[in-house]
Design an enzyme around this catalytic site. Sequence first.
Site, PDB file in Angstrom:
ATOM      1  N   SER A 260      34.736  55.036  42.621  1.00 14.81           N
ATOM      2  CA  SER A 260      35.728  54.330  41.817  1.00 14.81           C
ATOM      3  C   SER A 260      35.403  52.849  41.729  1.00 14.81           C
ATOM      4  O   SER A 260      34.833  52.267  42.645  1.00 14.81           O
ATOM      5  CB  SER A 260      37.118  54.513  42.454  1.00 14.81           C
ATOM      6  OG  SER A 260      38.033  53.583  41.946  1.00 14.81           O
ATOM      7  N   HIS A 751      39.498  43.246  53.582  1.00  9.82           N
ATOM      8  CA  HIS A 751      38.499  42.234  53.218  1.00  9.82           C
ATOM      9  C   HIS A 751      37.280  42.350  54.128  1.00  9.82           C
ATOM     10  O   HIS A 751      37.404  42.607  55.327  1.00  9.82           O
ATOM     11  CB  HIS A 751      39.089  40.829  53.337  1.00  9.82           C
ATOM     12  CG  HIS A 751      40.159  40.551  52.334  1.00  9.82           C
ATOM     13  ND1 HIS A 751      41.119  39.583  52.503  1.00  9.82           N
ATOM     14  CD2 HIS A 751      40.425  41.121  51.130  1.00  9.82           C
ATOM     15  CE1 HIS A 751      41.928  39.570  51.453  1.00  9.82           C
ATOM     16  NE2 HIS A 751      41.520  40.492  50.617  1.00  9.82           N
TER      17      HIS A 751
END
Length: 1092
Positions: A260, A751
Amino acid sequence: MSAKAISEQTGKEFLYKYICTSAPIQNRFRYANVTPETDLDRLALEHPWLLTEKLVVKPDQLIKRRGKLGLVGVNLDLNGVKNWLKPRLLKETMVGKAKGVLKNFLIEPFVPHKQEEEFYVCIYATREGDHVLFHHEGGVDVGDVDAKAKKLLIGVDEKISAESVTKQLLSHVPNDKRLVLGQFIVGLFNLYEDLFFTYLEINPLVVTKDGVYVLDMAAKIDATADYICKAKWGDVEFPPPFGREAYPEEAYIADLDAKSGASLKLTLLNPQGRIWTMVAGGGASVVYSDTICDLGGVDELANYGEYSGAPSEQQTYDYAKTILSLMTREKHPDGKVLIIGGSIANFTNVAATFKGIVRAIRDYQVPLKEHEVTIFVRRGGPNYQEGLRVMGEVGKTTGIPIHVFGTETHMTAIVGMALGHRPIPNQPPVAAHTANFLLNSSGSPSTPASTRTASFSENRCKAEGSPAKKAKNGAPVVKATTLFSKHTKSIVWGMQTRAVQGMMDFDYVCSRDEPSVAAMVYPFTGDHKQKFYWGHKEILIPVYKNMSDAMKKHADVDVLISFASLRSAFDSTMETLQYPQIHTIAIIAEGIPEAHTRKIIKAADEKGVTIIGPATVGGIKPGCFKIGNTGGMLDNILASRLYRPGSVAYVSRSGGMSNELNNIIARTTDGVFEGVAIGGDRYPGSVFTDHVLRYQDTPGVKMIVVLGEIGGTEEYKIGQAIKEGRITKPVVCWCIGTCATMFASEVQFGHAGACANQASETAVAKNKALQEAGAFVPKSFDELGDIIKCEYDKLVTKGVIQPAPELPPPTVPMDYSWARELGLIRKPASFMTSICDERGQELIYAGMPITEVFKSEIGLGGTLGLLWFQRRLPRYACQFIEMCLMVTADHGPAVSGAHNTIVCARAGKDLISSLTSGLLTIGDRFGGALDAAAKQFSKAFDSGILPMEFVNKMKKDGKLIMGIGHRVKSINNPDMRVQILKDFVKQHFPSTQLLDYALDVEKITTSKKPNLILNVDGFIGVAFVDLLRTCGGFTRDEADEFVEIGALNGIFVLGRSMGFIGHYLDQKRLRQGLYRHPWDDISYVLPEHMSM
């Protein structure tokens, strides 16, 4: 995430395969892996050295200090290894705070050596380069290597040399080992760079008279470099940290993530826990985990994860159903809670993603109620009102308690509600609909620019900023203090029309004189112009294939916004840095290899260019300029009053959390002066202090907000600057990720840079240090808004800030597509379709997903049934259709359609033209008899006339009976195609009334002439009518309608197309030249008066 730990076995395999050094490395590839399934006797057959050498055995599960923990067996034979493994294999073991099961072991040859032959070497990456650590005393008792080891920094883009290694690292090494060690370390460093390692430690590294032995090794590689290193890495497995199992659901989500463009992450912490999360955004996911842990929920927190980057409805559904499946496997005596949270999205359509979650909730409504699950929802962003409405509706219809909140509620307030620490409001405030923000309540068409381009707290009367200053005498280039102004012009790299239109709308609502986007660069098309809206008016923005052309023609541009992919971002950014006019570059892409990012940073620093990103949404300067999708859509821009400057500047790592800061600051102060999201990577192009010091030097900024996070040490520099008096303005600071110290095993957050490699990098340590330095630090993120308001109010009281009256911005029309998405308008569709839908995650044929089409094995006949007749036909009907296609596929080159195709192909025409030429001959005389035969025979049969009466009537009317007659075949020379079809139809069709009627007609016609048989066209026509009428899928009217509208001729067209294409390919393959019909095959008959 980027840096991922690999197993010792994988690390050594890379080293043995790819290291290039003259140092003699021993025991290459001599290792064996043991798991609970391993048969040690069979293993000995695969690795005969296990029977002849002394061995070492140890767990290979990312466990540090195995020797000190007694987890290394040395100097054993194979039986000794077996005995050593028995009490340890599959045993639960505590390593620090982590409890895990030992189940993966590594066996290697034992290397006899002396203590003085053990050395320590480590290479690790930092922002400025790669550090090589070396200590001449390695082994278990090496101690604090950071304090003891010799260090050599190899700067970014610099090369290592044997001379520098020997001089700076090997001064305490015996002379007879220096050469070998120097050669090995140089080879090791080159391997480290070539394979994109971020960390590589060998302890001990043993050097004997025979050569070099790599005994114990720990390593991390930059997983984002997979597209570069795939050929060498192969399929790398990244083991989970010790103490956390690798669950198949995690692998499933990781696979979804890899396929994706969005970000999908899942880590299971405690599958038996009662608190589950489904959070949008990398930064927001950490904040929610922090808040849960702060409120005492750490032992019940079941998972960490995030979905972001505008996942599709199907992707969100797949993610949500995975979470719901996991949380409904075991009951909890207190019931369970699901927190569906998130910050204010920048560009994700909240309603679209919530549709996927709602689908999953509907599918799991029974187990959710059985497990007494309560759901709490808080979200903001594009179309969030519709998303919240849909979520609330599903709660009412399913009976599942779902509490829904929008941007009026603090982001983490739902955590307190879920854990019982704060009451649940009976009727939460309802936010205005998205469309309401776009209406100018003042009635004025626009607001004078002069009233809204100045800060609320000062009158602007001087130049807006300073560009980067050139260095003198080799000194570093001083970067610009002001990055953006109301005159800033930019170039956008990439065909991001939605982001560009968002920038245009922001410019318009800020009353800029001109758009901030001067041009776009898109290498995959030629130069052209792209249409955008400037308010009500349509304008054209030039798009260039080459960056050099864009720069030459737009010399006033000083900002580049790069939407290049992670694969092309490095090259395009390095190219941009060649143009002196650019002083700011925003890199949006996530997943750029760290080594590439460091090269970008170095080049930018040398040229005085500020980099924002990578892995960022960008930044915004209210009233002046915004980068791409920053600030979200126009409704959020207006709600957060980002169309005019306030007095508070912020810097954040997270893009989603920067939008949340916009909201918090707008609700507690006079608004944002400037905000930058530096990006979530380990090495952002610019750091916190770069922007905080800019804000300190900017008169319009009266107060600074910093949202730091776990990982790195940049926040300490802010504290140091406060202590030294370099920063004098109030700084409110909070570092997210405080929950990490409460987890038993290491968790990599959303992150790439959100991971603490040492105690000083934890959020807890940084928050404490910042508070001690004089920053205003809340107790938790929950209190961040309160602290900001408190400090802002103090500045207002002192007169530092003088809030100005609010003036409305000009009206910006809403795009038609977005208005339709919000349900504000309706328009008749240009045309309708009922057979296929390609808009979702999966192609759908007449309501049947394409995956189901293949799973059901309905074949080409079944697919045709779905697309032509909107029905799932019986198996025999699908077979009959396929047989019809096969028998009509071709009938030689002499028929008119094939002849035309051949002539066209030989004239040099392409496939489509040649095929069309053949198809155009199909009609009543050639191939079109299916429909005509079906209609004639049906009409005769339905009217009740006898076959003989039908034949006589057609003769009397002078009409041919369609489907009767053949040029070659006869009753004595039957057409085998008809015979094959007849046998199948008689065996499988429930009824063949019309076929029987046609066969009776054939008896009459063949008695007159033997070639007046029921031909293949006629047979298919009448048999198809029987099929439509008797298969049970159609009413009589529906069956007759399909005959009437020409569906049956489609069978011939589709089948014969295969033959025509075959003839075309045959002529091309045979390289036949232009066809010219021979004269002797033409009878020239001219009028007599012309021939005299």
